[in-house]
Design an enzyme around this catalytic site. Sequence first.
Site, PDB file in Angstrom:
ATOM      1  N   ASP A 193       1.269 -41.648  29.872  1.00  0.00           N
ATOM      2  CA  ASP A 193       0.040 -42.450  28.794  1.00  0.00           C
ATOM      3  C   ASP A 193       0.778 -42.606  27.014  1.00  0.00           C
ATOM      4  O   ASP A 193       1.968 -42.369  27.384  1.00  0.00           O
ATOM      5  CB  ASP A 193      -1.112 -41.354  28.748  1.00  0.00           C
ATOM      6  CG  ASP A 193      -2.660 -42.380  28.419  1.00  0.00           C
ATOM      7  OD1 ASP A 193      -2.299 -43.332  27.528  1.00  0.00           O
ATOM      8  OD2 ASP A 193      -2.925 -42.023  29.789  1.00  0.00           O
ATOM      9  N   HIS A 264      -2.028 -48.730  27.690  1.00  0.00           N
ATOM     10  CA  HIS A 264      -1.785 -47.299  27.427  1.00  0.00           C
ATOM     11  C   HIS A 264       0.333 -46.520  27.763  1.00  0.00           C
ATOM     12  O   HIS A 264       0.212 -45.891  28.549  1.00  0.00           O
ATOM     13  CB  HIS A 264      -2.995 -46.492  28.674  1.00  0.00           C
ATOM     14  CG  HIS A 264      -3.432 -46.001  28.483  1.00  0.00           C
ATOM     15  ND1 HIS A 264      -4.034 -45.500  27.674  1.00  0.00           N
ATOM     16  CD2 HIS A 264      -4.899 -46.447  29.453  1.00  0.00           C
ATOM     17  CE1 HIS A 264      -5.442 -45.048  27.636  1.00  0.00           C
ATOM     18  NE2 HIS A 264      -6.402 -46.005  28.599  1.00  0.00           N
ATOM     19  N   GLU A 333      -8.429 -50.387  30.403  1.00  0.00           N
ATOM     20  CA  GLU A 333      -8.538 -50.243  28.432  1.00  0.00           C
ATOM     21  C   GLU A 333      -7.317 -50.225  28.249  1.00  0.00           C
ATOM     22  O   GLU A 333      -6.488 -49.928  26.740  1.00  0.00           O
ATOM     23  CB  GLU A 333      -8.733 -48.340  28.494  1.00  0.00           C
ATOM     24  CG  GLU A 333      -9.992 -48.378  28.678  1.00  0.00           C
ATOM     25  CD  GLU A 333      -9.613 -46.238  27.910  1.00  0.00           C
ATOM     26  OE1 GLU A 333     -11.085 -45.722  28.275  1.00  0.00           O
ATOM     27  OE2 GLU A 333      -8.887 -45.509  28.116  1.00  0.00           O
TER      28      GLU A 333
END
Length: 533
Positions: A193, A264, A333
């Site tokens: 991440d 990410h 995201e």
Amino acid sequence: MPGRLHGVIVIIPRPVKAHAHPDRGRVTLTADGFVIAADEASRPVASLLRAALEASTGWDIAVVPASSEVQSNAITLTVGLPDSCGLPDDGYLLRAAPGEGVVINAGAPAGVFYATQTLRLLLPPETLRKAPVHGVLAALELPAVEIEDAPRYAWRGVHLDVARHFFPKAWILRLIDLAVLHKLNVLHLHLTDDQGWRFPVRHYPLLTEVGSWRKQSPVGLAREKRFDGTPHSGYYTVADLAEIVAYAAQRHMTVVPEIDLPGHMQAAIAAYPELGNRDAYNGRKKPLKVRTRWGISRHVLNVDDATIEFCSNVLDEVMDVFPSPYIHLGGDECPAAEWRDSDRARQRMRSLGLRAEAQLQGWFMAQVARRLAARGRRMVGWDEVIDAGGPQDAVIMAWRKDGYMGRWAAELGHHVVMAPEYYVYLDWAHSDDKSEPLAGRGATSVADVYTFDPVPRGLSEGGRKNIIGAQAQLWTEYIPDTDKAEYMYFPRLCAFAEVVWSPPGGELVQFEERLTRHLPRLDACHVNYRPLA
């Protein structure tokens, strides 16, 4: 025992069919002459059961070949006898009767394994300990029962984010033990991440040399913008991960790795700046660092051919370590702001005939998924993959909008693992009580988890067949250590295990009573669970 539980087998998850026979008395197994009898297919499970029982009882247990003769002081494990016809591979029959011992027959070794987990829950809680607490036991007792059992879903997952906070290998092995005791069968490891990269890549050593550590972490809620000033680091070796995979496989659990992309990825871009959209940095001169704040980074991978090749090379090494048929590619995201500001990204859009930057993500995911398909693997992605037009054969992990995204994905023909945040994000607080430990959001109670139905409302009959299971998530921004991780998992993970294993229609009141009786087993395993009251 509360009256409502009279005659009920007090284990979690609830079996499909279970009949107690209190009129027949108790089944007694004694140290003198006790054996585990197993056919060839069941011997690996017999070895695991022997190790567990020898540790907790102090007995010296032999594993002997199974025979057709009744053995009253034995646990007999077999696969594929006529009475198991029609059972799925992970289904089983268990019978315990005085004078007959314990007899288990299953459709396949997986079913034998799950039957032994049921057996361990029928035995006294102290048999879950790692050593005898009162010296060598003279005997073990369990109720006279007949159980026929099989899981509701094929995917019964537990997720662990090791990117925001690193968790040691030894504790992950412990988590596997606790998960399989509750008949969960998938461990989803979120390995990368913005805040940390935990997977070693031989071709790109800076991913761990640079990307595995950040200079500090937030203190308190993210909006407070306070930091601890302490570096945080850690990554696994290939040997560590191979051990985790093998340990899980012995217990019929699949480890699904996640390399989250194309968003990410700030930790990777900090290690290899050429992966980023440097032409979109608006004059930024300082190199990116591994992100020290929680939340979503605006820095995403560029869409150059070299970056696609980088991801493919990383995934080759991931697949070398993880034999899972599923590889999770994230896909969640992914802000498109840098792509809008990047000449190279706009050129890629023109060459592909794309009208929106978000479509670049779908194209990117499809390119990388080809590498998986070439090696017989299948992509899993969060439900944003649908928005981006990702591969049609991708398994969708549906987390947004309380199940709506799962319904949409299933109706589109995707296989779906349900993971809606309100019900199964176990990093949410247990309650709104201010005495609860810090959590990003709240609250999801045991009752909330138990009342979760993986089948979204309004789903067609065809769509129902595409729901292959569900998964409980633990994101670790606010979970820095193993004690808090166990507190957040348990006992909610017990409720989740029943949701994905047992038939629908269980009564919450009865479950809560069984859970109260189950807690001594968690005590014996020294689990740092949240008290019910």
